[in-house]
Design an enzyme around this catalytic site. Structure first.
Site, PDB file in Angstrom:
ATOM      1  N   LYS A   1      12.972  -0.972   1.224  1.00 32.12           N
ATOM      2  CA  LYS A   1      11.575  -0.559   1.100  1.00 32.12           C
ATOM      3  C   LYS A   1      11.556   0.870   0.568  1.00 32.12           C
ATOM      4  O   LYS A   1      12.040   1.799   1.228  1.00 32.12           O
ATOM      5  CB  LYS A   1      10.863  -0.672   2.444  1.00 32.12           C
ATOM      6  CG  LYS A   1       9.380  -0.427   2.356  1.00 32.12           C
ATOM      7  CD  LYS A   1       8.617  -1.053   3.513  1.00 32.12           C
ATOM      8  CE  LYS A   1       8.915  -0.423   4.837  1.00 32.12           C
ATOM      9  NZ  LYS A   1       7.955  -0.876   5.875  1.00 32.12           N
TER      10      LYS A   1
ATOM     11  N   SER B   1       0.792  -1.221   0.000  1.00 33.54           N
ATOM     12  CA  SER B   1       0.000   0.000   0.000  1.00 33.54           C
ATOM     13  C   SER B   1       0.826   1.272   0.000  1.00 33.54           C
ATOM     14  O   SER B   1       0.408   2.284  -0.573  1.00 33.54           O
ATOM     15  CB  SER B   1      -0.945   0.003   1.208  1.00 33.54           C
ATOM     16  OG  SER B   1      -0.201  -0.128   2.406  1.00 33.54           O
TER      17      SER B   1
ATOM     18  N   MET C   1      17.029  -2.705   5.315  1.00 28.27           N
ATOM     19  CA  MET C   1      17.036  -3.700   6.383  1.00 28.27           C
ATOM     20  C   MET C   1      17.734  -4.961   5.910  1.00 28.27           C
ATOM     21  O   MET C   1      17.909  -5.176   4.704  1.00 28.27           O
ATOM     22  CB  MET C   1      15.600  -4.050   6.790  1.00 28.27           C
ATOM     23  CG  MET C   1      14.781  -2.904   7.327  1.00 28.27           C
ATOM     24  SD  MET C   1      13.017  -3.331   7.352  1.00 28.27           S
ATOM     25  CE  MET C   1      12.661  -3.281   5.598  1.00 28.27           C
TER      26      MET C   1
ATOM     27  N   ASN D   1       3.429  -9.763   7.020  1.00 25.55           N
ATOM     28  CA  ASN D   1       4.410  -9.130   7.891  1.00 25.55           C
ATOM     29  C   ASN D   1       5.125 -10.127   8.794  1.00 25.55           C
ATOM     30  O   ASN D   1       5.971  -9.726   9.599  1.00 25.55           O
ATOM     31  CB  ASN D   1       3.737  -8.070   8.774  1.00 25.55           C
ATOM     32  CG  ASN D   1       3.294  -6.859   7.980  1.00 25.55           C
ATOM     33  OD1 ASN D   1       3.778  -6.608   6.882  1.00 25.55           O
ATOM     34  ND2 ASN D   1       2.351  -6.107   8.527  1.00 25.55           N
TER      35      ASN D   1
ATOM     36  N   ASP E   1      -0.128  -3.804  12.882  1.00 25.43           N
ATOM     37  CA  ASP E   1      -0.538  -4.230  11.540  1.00 25.43           C
ATOM     38  C   ASP E   1      -0.358  -5.742  11.436  1.00 25.43           C
ATOM     39  O   ASP E   1       0.750  -6.229  11.210  1.00 25.43           O
ATOM     40  CB  ASP E   1       0.289  -3.521  10.476  1.00 25.43           C
ATOM     41  CG  ASP E   1      -0.186  -3.846   9.062  1.00 25.43           C
ATOM     42  OD1 ASP E   1      -1.093  -4.692   8.915  1.00 25.43           O
ATOM     43  OD2 ASP E   1       0.341  -3.256   8.102  1.00 25.43           O
TER      44      ASP E   1
ATOM     45  N   ASP F   1       7.933  -5.002   9.237  1.00 23.44           N
ATOM     46  CA  ASP F   1       7.042  -3.855   9.078  1.00 23.44           C
ATOM     47  C   ASP F   1       6.595  -3.283  10.422  1.00 23.44           C
ATOM     48  O   ASP F   1       5.607  -3.712  11.007  1.00 23.44           O
ATOM     49  CB  ASP F   1       5.828  -4.209   8.229  1.00 23.44           C
ATOM     50  CG  ASP F   1       5.169  -2.961   7.664  1.00 23.44           C
ATOM     51  OD1 ASP F   1       5.282  -1.896   8.293  1.00 23.44           O
ATOM     52  OD2 ASP F   1       4.563  -3.048   6.588  1.00 23.44           O
TER      53      ASP F   1
END
Length: 475
Positions: free
Chosen positions: A158, A140, A245, A295, A290, A309
């Site tokens: 990311k 998203s 990461m 995740n 989340d 995440d």
């Protein structure tokens, strides 16, 4: 640079009117997919009826394509709908909706290069021995690329979609506009506080510097845990719009439903995730809110769970923590008066709510508490609790009983609780939640809570006869 750039990708729509048009089309696709008859059936159905939304595969595909193209806050809301679609959607529609967890349209290569250049400078490529231009995931808020630096570090990068951060306010405003003007809310219900909390949360998720700080803080709380791994941040390559990461190996945790994994493995993973949820709340006072299944990765070679995440990580204030403890003690004791006090403290019950509304809400809370009041392991696989709670809540919504707004912060904690319970259901696991919860509520030191028993399971280096693939960090 070893990877061949992808020619796929659609630019993220950024103007408010453009995004409102896409959102309106998504809403229209949803309504058209259900049809007039289906919408009337949804409104009239009561508990005990088949509650599932019967979207056709074609209509579901149109809806998910629209949300996947928009990305941002609207797609995040769609992801929440897809967490366990088997409870709400037909199996066919649920399978397609589930693709929202990692199927956002990637940005075009030209747009990606502009972001990388803006964040790292025009010679950014000189830092890497290998950079995979084809994203290994797109969700998203951003997409993830695999890379290896000149000094040999294997990374997951990311990269935030351009314009997504700037579109959050307009997305939330558009959602509020549509919800108020399309009969999506009961009379007297003001969604403004909840939408404002969602807006703030999404801005935090789009702040990769804040996520890096949350990830680091969480790693410190977790310590050298033998069952969990949190990838380390690489500050030299992290910016407000890029988070670098360690690259993590594993399969998405919901894939443990495959026949390759034993029932003992599924039970152990569900127990570990449930215990971690309680540690986050009662020990860390820091919750990753989340619960998107993507995740969490399971590394079958080590039996460890990789946690990803941390954009939606929230500190839990003492007042909220005490409210949940009060509610939990009342549920374990099946004390309805104390349950009302706890629900009032958390804001689920207002001081002027009619007695009928209070009674029905307490009935809903009591029913929801079944997972923690059952003695011994709760069988999530055989439970019909989720359908029952959905039906009961929908009936109350139709009867205009949700006209009081709880503390907005509870929305994100409830999302985490529901997500972990849905994971237990997806894994068809048996978990003794009562035994886990009692030490936190009844005065025992949390440190005395028994560790998860590591059952003997077969450890494999492949799944289904194939090597375990590298699985992306999900945004």
């Amino acid at each position: 640079m070893a990877s061949k750039p992808s020619t796929r990708g659609l630019a993220v729509p950024s103007r408010r009117l453009n995004r409102l048009w896409h959102l309106g089309r998504a809403t229209t696709d949803f309504a058209a997919g259900i049809g007039v008859r289906g919408m009337l059936e949804m409104a009239r159905a009561r508990e005990g009826d088949d509650q599932r939304i019967r979207l056709s595969p074609q209509a579901t595909e149109r809806l998910t394509n629209r949300l996947a193209r928009m990305r941002g806050a609207v797609m995040k809301m769609g992801q929440l709908m897809s967490m366990d679609g088997s409870d709400v959607f037909t199996p066919e529609a649920a399978e397609i909706m589930a693709t929202l967890r990692d199927r956002a349209e990637p940005m075009p290569l030209s747009q990606l290069n502009r972001v990388l250049t803006a964040e790292w400078g025009k010679d950014w490529n000189k830092q890497f021995k290998r950079f995979e231009f084809e994203p290994i995931a797109a969700a998203s808020i951003g997409q993830v690329h695999r890379a290896e630096t000149r000094d040999g570090r294997r990374l997951a990068l990311k990269v935030q979609f351009p314009g997504v951060r700037e579109s959050i306010d307009s997305d939330i405003a558009n959602l509020g506009f549509l919800s108020r003007n399309m009969g999506m809310l009961p009379a007297g219900f003001d969604p403004t506080p909840m939408l404002e909390e969602a807006r703030k949360q999404l801005h935090e998720e789009a702040d990769y510097e804040a996520e890096a700080a949350s990830l680091t803080a969480y790693r410190e709380h977790l310590g050298d845990d033998p069952d969990f791994v949190v990838p380390a941040v690489h500050p030299d390559l992290s910016t407000p719009r890029i988070l670098a990461m360690d690259f993590a190996e594993g399969v998405s945790i919901d894939q443990l439903t495959a026949s390759d994994f034993s029932h003992a493995e599924r039970n152990r993973v569900a127990e570990l995730m449930s215990r971690l949820m309680l540690r986050e709340l009662f020990e860390f006072a820091l919750v990753q809110t989340d619960p998107n299944f993507g995740n969490f990765l399971y590394d079958a070679a080590s039996g460890r769970i990789v946690l990803l995440d941390f954009g939606a990580t929230r500190a839990v204030p003492d007042s909220l923590l005490e409210g949940y403890k009060q509610l939990g003690r009342a549920a374990l004791a099946e004390d309805r008066a104390a349950l009302q006090q706890g629900a009032t403290a958390l804001g689920y019950i207002g001081p002027d709510d009619p007695a009928e509304h209070v009674d029905r809400l307490l009935d809903l809370v009591m029913r929801s508490g079944e997972v923690i009041t059952t003695d011994g392991p709760y069988d999530f696989g055989a439970s019909r609790l989720f359908e029952q709670v959905f039906a009961q809540g929908r009936d109350m919504f139709n009867d205009k009983m949700f006209n009081h707004m709880p503390d907005p912060a509870t929305m994100f904690l409830q999302r985490k609780f529901a997500g972990i319970f849905m994971l237990c259901r997806r894994l068809r696991a048996q978990v003794d939640l009562r035994a886990m919860l009692e030490p936190y509520l009844l005065g025992d030191s949390a440190k005395e809570a028994k560790p998860v028993r590591r059952e003997a399971v077969s450890i494999r280096l492949d799944v289904g006869g194939q090597p375990i693939p590298s699985v992306p960090v999900t945004t």
